[in-house]
Enzyme design. Structure first.
Site, PDB file in Angstrom:
ATOM      1  N   ARG A 111      -6.435  10.021 -10.888  1.00 13.38           N
ATOM      2  CA  ARG A 111      -5.733  10.713  -9.782  1.00 13.38           C
ATOM      3  C   ARG A 111      -5.249   9.651  -8.806  1.00 13.38           C
ATOM      4  NH1 ARG A 111      -5.758  10.040  -5.004  1.00 13.38           N
ATOM      5  NH2 ARG A 111      -7.664  10.838  -4.111  1.00 13.38           N
TER       6      ARG A 111
ATOM      7  N   ASP B  93     -14.051   6.191  -1.562  1.00 15.14           N
ATOM      8  CA  ASP B  93     -13.140   6.117  -0.419  1.00 15.14           C
ATOM      9  C   ASP B  93     -12.381   7.423  -0.215  1.00 15.14           C
ATOM     10  OD1 ASP B  93     -11.845   4.733   1.639  1.00 15.14           O
ATOM     11  OD2 ASP B  93     -10.141   4.327   0.348  1.00 15.14           O
ATOM     12  N   ASP B  94     -12.033   8.093  -1.301  1.00 16.85           N
ATOM     13  CA  ASP B  94     -11.255   9.333  -1.169  1.00 16.85           C
ATOM     14  C   ASP B  94     -12.086  10.442  -0.533  1.00 16.85           C
ATOM     15  OD1 ASP B  94      -8.769   8.464  -2.520  1.00 16.85           O
ATOM     16  OD2 ASP B  94     -10.185   8.112  -4.146  1.00 16.85           O
TER      17      ASP B  94
ATOM     18  N   GLU C 157     -12.347   4.573  -6.419  1.00 16.34           N
ATOM     19  CA  GLU C 157     -11.027   4.925  -5.882  1.00 16.34           C
ATOM     20  C   GLU C 157     -10.224   5.719  -6.893  1.00 16.34           C
ATOM     21  OE1 GLU C 157     -10.074   3.951  -2.669  1.00 16.34           O
ATOM     22  OE2 GLU C 157      -8.453   5.369  -2.982  1.00 16.34           O
ATOM     23  N   ASP C 158      -9.715   6.842  -6.437  1.00 14.11           N
ATOM     24  CA  ASP C 158      -8.749   7.631  -7.209  1.00 14.11           C
ATOM     25  C   ASP C 158      -9.244   8.038  -8.598  1.00 14.11           C
ATOM     26  OD1 ASP C 158      -7.322   7.394  -4.908  1.00 14.11           O
ATOM     27  OD2 ASP C 158      -5.560   6.464  -5.779  1.00 14.11           O
TER      28      ASP C 158
ATOM     29  N   TYR D 245       0.874  -1.170   0.000  1.00  3.45           N
ATOM     30  CA  TYR D 245       0.000   0.000   0.000  1.00  3.45           C
ATOM     31  C   TYR D 245       0.913   1.223   0.000  1.00  3.45           C
ATOM     32  CZ  TYR D 245      -4.061   2.770   1.529  1.00  3.45           C
ATOM     33  OH  TYR D 245      -5.069   3.699   1.619  1.00  3.45           O
TER      34      TYR D 245
ATOM     35  N   LYS E 104      -5.785  -1.971  -2.508  1.00  2.00           N
ATOM     36  CA  LYS E 104      -6.877  -1.698  -1.548  1.00  2.00           C
ATOM     37  C   LYS E 104      -7.621  -2.991  -1.231  1.00  2.00           C
ATOM     38  CE  LYS E 104      -6.985   2.978  -1.178  1.00  2.00           C
ATOM     39  NZ  LYS E 104      -7.429   3.958  -0.215  1.00  2.00           N
TER      40      LYS E 104
ATOM     41  N   ASN F 192      -0.501  11.612  -0.024  1.00  2.03           N
ATOM     42  CA  ASN F 192       0.246  10.396  -0.348  1.00  2.03           C
ATOM     43  C   ASN F 192       0.821  10.474  -1.749  1.00  2.03           C
ATOM     44  OD1 ASN F 192      -0.532   9.020   2.075  1.00  2.03           O
ATOM     45  ND2 ASN F 192      -2.561   8.770   1.182  1.00  2.03           N
TER      46      ASN F 192
HETATM   47  N1  LIG Z   1      -4.604  10.122   3.920  1.00  5.28           N
HETATM   48  C1  LIG Z   1      -5.588   9.636   3.208  1.00  5.28           C
HETATM   49  O1  LIG Z   1      -6.298   8.708   3.622  1.00  5.28           O
HETATM   50  C2  LIG Z   1      -5.877  10.222   1.882  1.00  5.28           C
HETATM   51  C3  LIG Z   1      -5.030  11.086   1.270  1.00  5.28           C
HETATM   52  N2  LIG Z   1      -5.331  11.608   0.060  1.00  5.28           N
HETATM   53  C4  LIG Z   1      -4.334  12.447  -0.570  1.00  5.28           C
HETATM   54  O2  LIG Z   1      -4.823  13.766  -0.683  1.00  5.28           O
HETATM   55  C5  LIG Z   1      -4.270  14.368  -1.835  1.00  5.28           C
HETATM   56  C6  LIG Z   1      -5.394  15.037  -2.607  1.00  5.28           C
HETATM   57  O3  LIG Z   1      -6.347  14.092  -3.002  1.00  5.28           O
HETATM   58  P1  LIG Z   1      -7.765  14.570  -3.594  1.00  5.28           P
HETATM   59  O4  LIG Z   1      -8.407  15.510  -2.681  1.00  5.28           O
HETATM   60  O5  LIG Z   1      -8.500  13.359  -3.946  1.00  5.28           O
HETATM   61  O6  LIG Z   1      -7.287  15.293  -4.911  1.00  5.28           O
HETATM   62  P2  LIG Z   1      -8.016  16.461  -5.697  1.00  5.28           P
HETATM   63  O7  LIG Z   1      -7.333  16.552  -6.987  1.00  5.28           O
HETATM   64  O8  LIG Z   1      -9.482  16.268  -5.667  1.00  5.28           O
HETATM   65  O9  LIG Z   1      -7.690  17.766  -4.816  1.00  5.28           O
HETATM   66  C7  LIG Z   1      -6.437  18.364  -4.747  1.00  5.28           C
HETATM   67  C8  LIG Z   1      -6.626  19.760  -4.210  1.00  5.28           C
HETATM   68  O10 LIG Z   1      -5.353  20.327  -3.948  1.00  5.28           O
HETATM   69  C9  LIG Z   1      -5.397  21.673  -4.418  1.00  5.28           C
HETATM   70  N3  LIG Z   1      -4.055  22.171  -4.721  1.00  5.28           N
HETATM   71  C10 LIG Z   1      -3.284  21.884  -5.784  1.00  5.28           C
HETATM   72  N4  LIG Z   1      -2.159  22.620  -5.727  1.00  5.28           N
HETATM   73  C11 LIG Z   1      -2.247  23.374  -4.621  1.00  5.28           C
HETATM   74  C12 LIG Z   1      -1.399  24.342  -4.040  1.00  5.28           C
HETATM   75  N5  LIG Z   1      -0.234  24.650  -4.572  1.00  5.28           N
HETATM   76  N6  LIG Z   1      -1.800  24.918  -2.885  1.00  5.28           N
HETATM   77  C13 LIG Z   1      -2.980  24.597  -2.341  1.00  5.28           C
HETATM   78  N7  LIG Z   1      -3.818  23.684  -2.842  1.00  5.28           N
HETATM   79  C14 LIG Z   1      -3.445  23.077  -3.975  1.00  5.28           C
HETATM   80  C15 LIG Z   1      -6.275  21.626  -5.647  1.00  5.28           C
HETATM   81  O11 LIG Z   1      -6.744  22.920  -5.968  1.00  5.28           O
HETATM   82  C16 LIG Z   1      -7.367  20.682  -5.163  1.00  5.28           C
HETATM   83  O12 LIG Z   1      -8.331  21.401  -4.471  1.00  5.28           O
HETATM   84  C17 LIG Z   1      -3.539  13.267  -2.594  1.00  5.28           C
HETATM   85  O13 LIG Z   1      -2.157  13.365  -2.331  1.00  5.28           O
HETATM   86  C18 LIG Z   1      -4.048  12.000  -1.984  1.00  5.28           C
HETATM   87  O14 LIG Z   1      -3.079  10.978  -1.969  1.00  5.28           O
HETATM   88  C19 LIG Z   1      -6.505  11.342  -0.571  1.00  5.28           C
HETATM   89  C20 LIG Z   1      -7.383  10.468  -0.016  1.00  5.28           C
HETATM   90  C21 LIG Z   1      -7.114   9.811   1.231  1.00  5.28           C
HETATM   91  C1  LIG Z   2      -5.178   6.865   0.710  1.00  6.05           C
HETATM   92  C2  LIG Z   2      -5.827   7.224  -0.538  1.00  6.05           C
HETATM   93  O1  LIG Z   2      -6.909   6.749  -0.827  1.00  6.05           O
HETATM   94  C3  LIG Z   2      -5.209   8.180  -1.414  1.00  6.05           C
HETATM   95  O2  LIG Z   2      -4.171   8.730  -1.085  1.00  6.05           O
HETATM   96  O3  LIG Z   2      -5.771   8.396  -2.488  1.00  6.05           O
HETATM   97 MG   LIG Z   3      -7.366   7.019  -2.870  1.00 11.33          MG
END
Ligand SMILES: NC(=O)C1=CN([C@@H]2O[C@H](COP(=O)(O)OP(=O)(O)OC[C@H]3O[C@@H](n4cnc5c(N)ncnc54)[C@H](O)[C@@H]3O)[C@@H](O)[C@H]2O)C=CC1
Ligand SMILES: CC(=O)C(=O)O
Ligand SMILES: [Mg+2]
Length: 540
Positions: free
Chosen positions: A148, A260-261, A237-238, A95, A166, A400
Site C-alpha cells: 500500500r 509510521d502509517d 512503512e506502507d 517525498y 523516508k 497522499n
Molecule cells: N498524511 C499522512 O501523514 C498520511 C497519509 N496517509 C494516507 O492515508 C490514505 C490511507 O492510508 P491507510 O489508512 O494506511 O490505508 P488503508 O488501506 O489501511 O485504509 C484505507 C481506508 O479507506 C477506506 N476507503 C476506501 N474507499 C473508500 C470510500 N470510497 N469511502 C470511504 N472510505 C473508503 C477503506 O475502507 C479503508 O478503511 C493513503 O492515501 C495514505 O497515503 C497514510 C499515512 C500517513
Molecule cells: C505519509 C505516508 O506515510 C503515507 O501517505 O503513507
Molecule cells: Mg506511509
C-alpha cells in the site's frame, strides 16, 4: 561502508565519500586526484549554489527528482546539504507527492543500487543477504513490502522509493547519519496485473504470498537484522492493513519498532488537533470527529486522539463515543456482520449510512479527517455542510499523494468561506481568499518520524509506546506560533524541521529515561547529547 582509504578515481566514484570538486589542492595531491577534477577547488556552498541552479532548470517535479537521485549517487553529502538548505522546495521532490510517481515508474528508471531487496525466494538465506549490506552499522531500517504505497495501492518492489525517501528525511530533517540507515523492500510478489505483465518490472512475477509463509519470512527478517545489528530501530512503512496491525502487535515489544502509517500519522494529526484547539479556543474533548477511511492511518489517529482526550480528564469510553469511522461500506456501526478488530472500538450503535454527507448531517461532527485515498471525496456540499454546522470546521484532507487528496486547500477555504481549519497530507501552495492569504501546512508524519527515530536511536529505546507518539504530538504543536495560527497554519514551518526533530528526540529520550525503556545513562545535558550526534552534511 566504503573504505576511508580510497584514492583517485575510485574515491571520486564513491558517492558516500566523494567531495567532488571541493577537494583542496593539498587533498588532491595526497589522494591522487590531480588532473581528475576541474582545476580550481570549489566548496560545498558554491556546489550547492550550482546544483540548485541546475535543479531549477528542469521543467517537471519528476525530472527534478531524477536529477536529485543522480546527485545523491554522485555526492551524498552535497545532496543532503541541498535538501537541508532548500527543504521546502526539495521535500516535495524526494517525498510526497513526487515520490509516488517515482515509485510507479521505479522499474523503468532504476539506475543506482540503493537499499536491500529481500525476496520470499531468499527465505532461509536472509542472513547471507543481510551480510551483503555494505553498512558496518545500521541504526535505522525503513521496511516495506510495497502493498500500500501512499494511496497508490500495491506497487510491489517499485515501492522501494518510499523507504529510500523516508530515510532521506531521517537524515535531512533529523540528522540521522545516512551511512547508518538501510532501506529494505521485501519482495513477496504483487497483485498488480500491470506489473506482472510488464517485462521491465524488477520484482518476482507472482501473486503476493501471505499466511504462514509470509509470517515466517518476516520473522526471519527480524531475527537476521537483529543478529547483525542488535539495536537497530525498524520502521514499518506502507504495508497493507491485512498485515500491518498484526505485525505491529507481534513485534512492538520484542524489538524497537513502530509503524509510521499507524503511529507516526497519529502523532502528527493529534498535533494538528492541538493547534486547531488553540485556533478556535476550545477543548479537544468537545470535538466530534468523523473519519473518512478506517484503515491504518485513520484508526491509528482515532486511538491516539482518544488517548489525548483522556489527558483532559474524560474517560476512554467518552472519548471513543466522539470518534466516528466511515469506510468503503459506509458508517462503521456495531450492527455490521463482520468488523475488523481495529475498527471495533469505534463502531456506533447507529443505523447504517452509506452517504458521507448524510452522516455529517446526522452526526454533526466538528471535524472531518480524510485518510481514505479517495480523491475529491470532500465535495463542495460536504465542505459546505461542515461550514453550516461549525463556525470553524476542521477539515483535514490527508491522503497522499496530491492526486488522492480528499479536497484541495483552495476548495476547503473557498467552500467554507475562509473559515476552515485545514491541513493536507501533500503540500498545497498558499491560497488567497477574500484578501486573506492562508498558508496550509502538511499534516504529514514527516514532521515527527525523523525525530522519533532519532530519539529511539539515541535513547537506545527498548520499545516505543503510545506515550512516545503523544509526546511528539505535544512537542510539535508547542512549536506552532501565534503567527502560524493567524495565517491558518496548524504546523510550524518546514524550515524549522531540524529544531522540531531535536525537540521531539529530546522529549522522547527524557520520557524513556523516566519510564525505564531507555538503555543509556542519563546524559548531563540531553539537548547537547542529541545535538552532538546529529549528522550535518559538511565535508570532513
Ligand atoms: N498524511 C499522512 O501523514 C498520511 C497519509 N496517509 C494516507 O492515508 C490514505 C490511507 O492510508 P491507510 O489508512 O494506511 O490505508 P488503508 O488501506 O489501511 O485504509 C484505507 C481506508 O479507506 C477506506 N476507503 C476506501 N474507499 C473508500 C470510500 N470510497 N469511502 C470511504 N472510505 C473508503 C477503506 O475502507 C479503508 O478503511 C493513503 O492515501 C495514505 O497515503 C497514510 C499515512 C500517513
Ligand atoms: C505519509 C505516508 O506515510 C503515507 O501517505 O503513507
Ligand atoms: Mg506511509
Amino acid at each position: 561502508m566504503a573504505c576511508q582509504t580510497l584514492k583517485g578515481a575510485a574515491l571520486l566514484q564513491n558517492g558516500v565519500l566523494s567531495k567532488g570538486t571541493a577537494y583542496t589542492e593539498q587533498e588532491r595531491a595526497e589522494l591522487g586526484l590531480r588532473g581528475l577534477l576541474p582545476p580550481v577547488p570549489s566548496n560545498i556552498r558554491l556546489q550547492a549554489e550550482a546544483m540548485i541552479e541546475q535543479l531549477r532548470s528542469f521543467d517537471t517535479p519528476y525530472q527534478k527528482a531524477l536529477f536529485l537521485d543522480g546527485l545523491r549517487a554522485a555526492n551524498e553529502t552535497l545532496f543532503f546539504r541541498l535538501v537541508m538548505d532548500y527543504v521546502e522546495e526539495i521535500l516535495p521532490l524526494v517525498y510526497t507527492p513526487t515520490v509516488g510517481e517515482v515509485c510507479q515508474k521505479y522499474s523503468h528508471l532504476y539506475r543506482f543500487p540503493r537499499g536491500l531487496f529481500l525476496s520470499i525466494e531468499d527465505k532461509g538465506h536472509l542472513d547471507e543477504l543481510i551480510a551483503n549490506a555494505p553498512q558496518q552499522e545500521v541504526d535505522m531500517i525503513v521496511v516495506t513490502d510495497g502493498q500500500r504505497i501512499l494511496g497508490l495501492g500495491d506497487l510491489g518492489v517499485n515501492g522501494m522509493g518510499i523507504p529510500v525517501g523516508k530515510l532521506g528525511l531521517y537524515t535531512a530533517c533529523a540528522g540521522v547519519d545516512p551511512r547508518r540507515t538501510l532501506p529494505v523492500t521485501l519482495d513477496v510478489g504483487t497483485d498488480t496485473e500491470r506489473y506482472l505483465s510488464d517485462p521491465l518490472y524488477l520484482g518476482h512475477k507472482h501473486k503476493r504470498v501471505s499466511g504462514k509463509e509470509y509470517d515466517d519470512f518476516i520473522e526471519e527478517f527480524f531475527q537476521a537484522v537483529h543478529k547483525r545489528w542488535p539495536s537497530c530501530v525498524v520502521q514499518f512503512e506502507d504495508f497493507g492493513n491485512n498485515h500491518a496491525f498484526d505485525l505491529l502487535e507481534r513485534y512492538r515489544s520484542r524489538y524497537c519498532c513502530y509503524n509510521d502509517d499507524i503511529q507516526g500519522t497519529a502523532s502528527i494529526v493529534v498535533a494538528g488537533f492541538f493547534s486547531a484547539m488553540k485556533a478556535k479556543n476550545s477543548r479537544l474533548s468537545d470535538e466530534k470527529i468523523l473519519f473518512l477511511g478506517a484503515g491504518e492511518a485513520a484508526t491509528g489517529v482515532a486511538n491516539l486522539i482518544a488517548a489525548a482526550m483522556t489527558e483532559t480528564g474524560i474517560s476512554r469510553e467518552d472519548a471513543l463515543s466522539r470518534l466516528y469511522l466511515f469506510d468503503s461500506k459506509g458508517l462503521v456501526t456495531s450492527g455490521r456482520e463482520t468488523l475488523a478488530r481495529h475498527k471495533a472500538p469505534f463502531a456506533k450503535d447507529l443505523e447504517p449510512c452509506t452517504d458521507f454527507e448524510e452522516c455529517i448531517r446526522r452526526i454533526r461532527p466538528t471535524a472531518i479527517v480524510g485518510l481514505s485515498a479517495q480523491s475529491g471525496a470532500f465535495t463542495e456540499s460536504v465542505v459546505k455542510a461542515m461550514a453550516e454546522i461549525n463556525e470553524r470546521p476542521i477539515i483535514f484532507a490527508l491522503s497522499n499523494p496530491t492526486s488522492k487528496a480528499e479536497c484541495t486547500a483552495e476548495q476547503a477555504y473557498t467552500w467554507s468561506d475562509g473559515r476552515a481549519l485545514f491541513s493536507c497530507g501533500s503540500p498545497f501552495s498558499p491560497v488567497t481568499y477574500k484578501g486573506k492569504t492562508f498558508v496550509p501546512r502538511q499534516g504529514n508524519n514527516s514532521y515527527v518520524f525523523p525525530g522519533i527515530g532519532l530519539g529511539a536511536i539515541l535513547g537506545r529505546c527498548k520499545e516505543l509506546g503510545e506515550d512516545v507518539f503523544l509526546s511528539a504530538a505535544h512537542t510539535c504543536a508547542d512549536m506552532v506560533t501565534p503567527e502560524d495560527l493567524a495565517q491558518g497554519s496548524l504546523y510550524p514551518s518546514l524550515t524549522r524541521v531540524r529544531d522540531i526533530s531535536l525537540a521531539v528526540a529530546v522529549n522522547i529520550i527524557k520520557l524513556a529515561l523516566r519510564n525505564g525503556t531507555a538503555q543509556i545513562e542519563q546524559p548531563a545535558d540531553i539537548v547537547q547529547y542529541v545535538k552532538d550526534r546529529m549528522y550535518v552534511p559538511d565535508y570532513e
